[in-house]
Design a protein around this motif. Structure first.
Motif, short mmCIF file in Angstrom:
data_model
loop_
_atom_site.label_atom_id
_atom_site.label_comp_id
_atom_site.label_asym_id
_atom_site.label_seq_id
_atom_site.Cartn_x
_atom_site.Cartn_y
_atom_site.Cartn_z
N GLY A 67 22.03 16.22 -7.00
CA GLY A 67 20.67 16.68 -6.75
C GLY A 67 20.63 18.18 -6.54
N VAL A 68 19.44 18.75 -6.67
CA VAL A 68 19.26 20.20 -6.54
C VAL A 68 18.06 20.49 -5.65
N ALA A 69 18.27 21.36 -4.66
CA ALA A 69 17.17 21.82 -3.81
C ALA A 69 16.91 23.29 -4.11
N MET A 70 15.76 23.57 -4.70
CA MET A 70 15.33 24.94 -4.90
C MET A 70 14.60 25.40 -3.64
N GLY A 71 14.31 26.72 -3.56
CA GLY A 71 13.61 27.23 -2.39
C GLY A 71 14.56 27.58 -1.27
N HIS A 89 20.01 26.02 -4.17
CA HIS A 89 19.84 27.32 -4.82
C HIS A 89 18.82 28.11 -4.00
N ALA A 90 19.28 29.13 -3.28
CA ALA A 90 18.35 30.01 -2.58
C ALA A 90 17.51 30.71 -3.64
N SER A 91 16.24 30.39 -3.71
CA SER A 91 15.45 30.81 -4.88
C SER A 91 13.97 30.94 -4.58
N ASP A 92 13.60 31.10 -3.32
CA ASP A 92 12.19 31.02 -2.96
C ASP A 92 11.33 32.15 -3.50
N PHE A 93 11.94 33.22 -4.03
CA PHE A 93 11.17 34.28 -4.67
C PHE A 93 11.47 34.40 -6.17
N ALA A 94 12.16 33.41 -6.73
CA ALA A 94 12.51 33.45 -8.15
C ALA A 94 11.30 33.09 -9.01
#
Length: 563
Positions: free
Chosen positions: A252-256, A275-280
């Protein structure tokens, strides 16, 4: 509809579900990933219509994000930049240039500063819209509805856009201005949406301008992660993802993002990585360059590649202390895709290439942003080295993730696809855990592990060198982090770190003869590393090297921590 499954040797098969195409991707040679893909990737016949954030209000950005997401299911069509496609201080303009070069697609700036015109152009592709209230939970409800609803539904948060769409003949599907995400998610689940879902976007309403495109594109929900455990809805979604990962054989993958330690730990226990991605943003375009095509082969074999180099070794008796600086946070997609390549603090520093620096990078970029890796490949200096970022394919704590063997296999399988010579995996965990590290080190692609503790500012191991299966596990000695003097765990500023290194033995036969230095990306930069390295060189008896040479020297001289 995207399948959400990718693999190395790709075989595509297309079926029809209602009016939507469902793309299945099977893999016979390596593990699969959960990332979504378009039915048709970017090719020389594709066109990306570019729009500038500078002309958009917060609600208009959400409308563009959801429109881009639903269009991208067929093929990527909309791309956001800050203001201009020629502004190379904007990393997303930089990636657009790479995308065009790699895929041969065209960019069209007719709508760059005309929000109304792009809606008029695409209105026939929109089957309806939902209304939401800005800066409230209803924005996530709207994004989640657009992700799970049948057809091509977009989100609207202002009266002007609503009036324009109605004038164009696009009807309102629902008014969600006072509706919770939980209700929308539950209602859609009852209709069969999200049934096979293995991804989630954890975003507060305040960050709705980012990642909405990717979640709508990939048909996964967007919710806010509340407190240490996420809250009831987040827990239900993670339980569902965990069950699906077991059934489908993917992680599984958690974005944000969320509160770091409990967030990453909780995600891992549910069979997923972070994936630390909350501003991607623009991930629907960035991730669709080589699926179903030979572009994968093309970009992984560039004219200029970074070769695997073995370095000459120093004799054990040489009075030398060896130092390796490793920049942190290469797991952070929003930073890698954001200012990492354009800010003079980091990869765009005029001092980069003057001293050896090791950069952490995520293997997931192979799927999510090959344009970024392509850029790195072409612009890396001989003194730039590369390390797989924490803690492999994505951010997790290996001792906590429920399906570590699968995660380790995925990491090792993708390391050779990165196009850079990354042979070391940087792991962050609560403490040294031999059994979980053994899962990583069993693969030929992995030469060593750089072991960081989550506590003690990454350097809780204080330079320990251990061996597993003949491969070294090297702990951080002291961290270049803030302006500390070492009294607060191993957190040190520039001068304090120089003083500590001066006290270390110049003996390559002992663990004390080597210093792995984690560099905190948010408080230190290339200039600081260059200053320290130059100072050490002037002092004499120091050897500053990149990650691979550092490991080669440790392997040659074989120091070992005695416990």
């Amino acid at each position: 509809m995207p399948s959400g499954i990718r693999g190395f040797m790709i075989t595509a098969f297309v079926t029809l579900t209602g009016n939507a195409q469902v793309l299945g991707v099977s893999n016979s040679m390596g593990p699969r990933t959960a990332y979504p893909s378009s039915v048709t990737p970017l090719t020389p016949s594709s066109t990306l219509y570019v729009i500038a954030d500078s002309i958009l209000s917060a609600t208009e950005v959400v409308t563009m994000e959801t429109l881009s997401g639903v269009l991208g299911r067929e093929t990527p069509q909309i791309y956001r930049v800050r203001n201009s496609t020629s502004d190379m201080t904007d990393s997303y303009a930089l990636w657009l240039e790479e995308i065009v070069q790699m895929s041969g697609c065209s960019m069209n700036t007719s709508f760059l500063h005309n929000y109304q015109a792009i809606l008029e152009y695409y209105h026939a592709n929109i089957t309806g819209f939902v209304e939401y209230t800005v800066d409230s939970e209803s924005v996530n409800a709207a994004i989640t509805y657009c992700a799970g609803a049948s057809g091509s539904v977009i989100a609207v948060g202002d009266a002007e856009t609503k009036e324009l769409l109605l004038r164009l003949g696009v009807q309102r599907a629902l008014d969600l201005t006072n509706t919770s995400v939980a209700k929308v998610y539950t209602d859609l689940r009852l209709k069969g949406a999200f049934a096979a879902n293995t991804m989630v976007s954890f975003q507060p309403p305040s960050k709705s301008a980012n990642l909405a495109e990717f979640s709508v594109f990939g048909k996964f929900p967007t919710v806010e992660y509340k407190g240490n455990n996420g809250g009831g809805l987040a827990s239900a979604i993670l339980d569902h993802i965990h069950a699906n990962t077991k059934q489908q054989g993917v992680l599984g993958v958690a974005m944000g993002w969320g509160p770091e330690f409990p967030y990453v730990e909780n995600i891992g226990r549910h069979g997923a990585y972070v994936h630390a991605s909350d501003f991607a943003m623009d991930l629907a375009s960035l991730s669709n360059l080589h699926v179903h095509t030979s572009l994968g082969t093309h970009w992984r074999q560039p004219q200029r590649s970074i070769p695997r180099v073995r370095h000459p070794h120093r004799a054990i008796g040489a009075p030398t202390h060896t130092v390796c600086f490793v920049m942190s946070d290469g797991d952070n997609l929003q930073w890698l895709l954001g200012p990492w390549a354009t800010d003079p603090s980091w990869f765009a520093s005029p001092q980069r290439g003057s001293v050896p620096i090791s950069w952490t990078l995520s293997p997931a970029l192979v799927d999510l942003a090959p344009a970024m890796l392509h850029y790195v490949q072409r612009h890396a200096s001989p003194l730039d080295a590369f390390v797989v970022s924490p803690s492999g394919f994505g951010y997790t704590y290996p001792s906590k993730i429920s399906n570590l063997p699968q995660f380790a296999n995925l990491t090792a399988s993708y390391m050779g696809q990165m196009g850079v010579d990354a042979r070391v995996v940087n792991v962050i965990d609560q403490a040294y855990d031999a059994s979980s590290l053994q899962e990583m080190l069993q693969y030929a692609a992995v030469d060593a592990v750089f072991s960081y503790t989550y506590g003690a500012c990454y350097s809780g191991e204080q330079g320990a060198i251990r061996w597993i299966g003949g491969k070294p596990v090297i702990g951080g000695r002291a961290s270049l982090w803030g302006q500390g003097n070492g009294s607060d765990c191993t957190l040190m500023g520039v001068d304090a770190l120089i003083d500590i290194l001066k006290q270390q033995p110049k003996d390559p036969s002992v663990p004390g003869g080597y210093s792995l230095i984690p560099v905190h990306a948010w408080s230190h930069n290339v200039s600081d590393i260059a200053h320290i390295a130059t100072t050490l060189q002037q002092l004499g008896g120091f050897h500053v090297v990149g990650a691979n040479e550092f490991v080669d020297l440790v392997v040659t001289n074989h120091p070992e921590t005695v416990e």
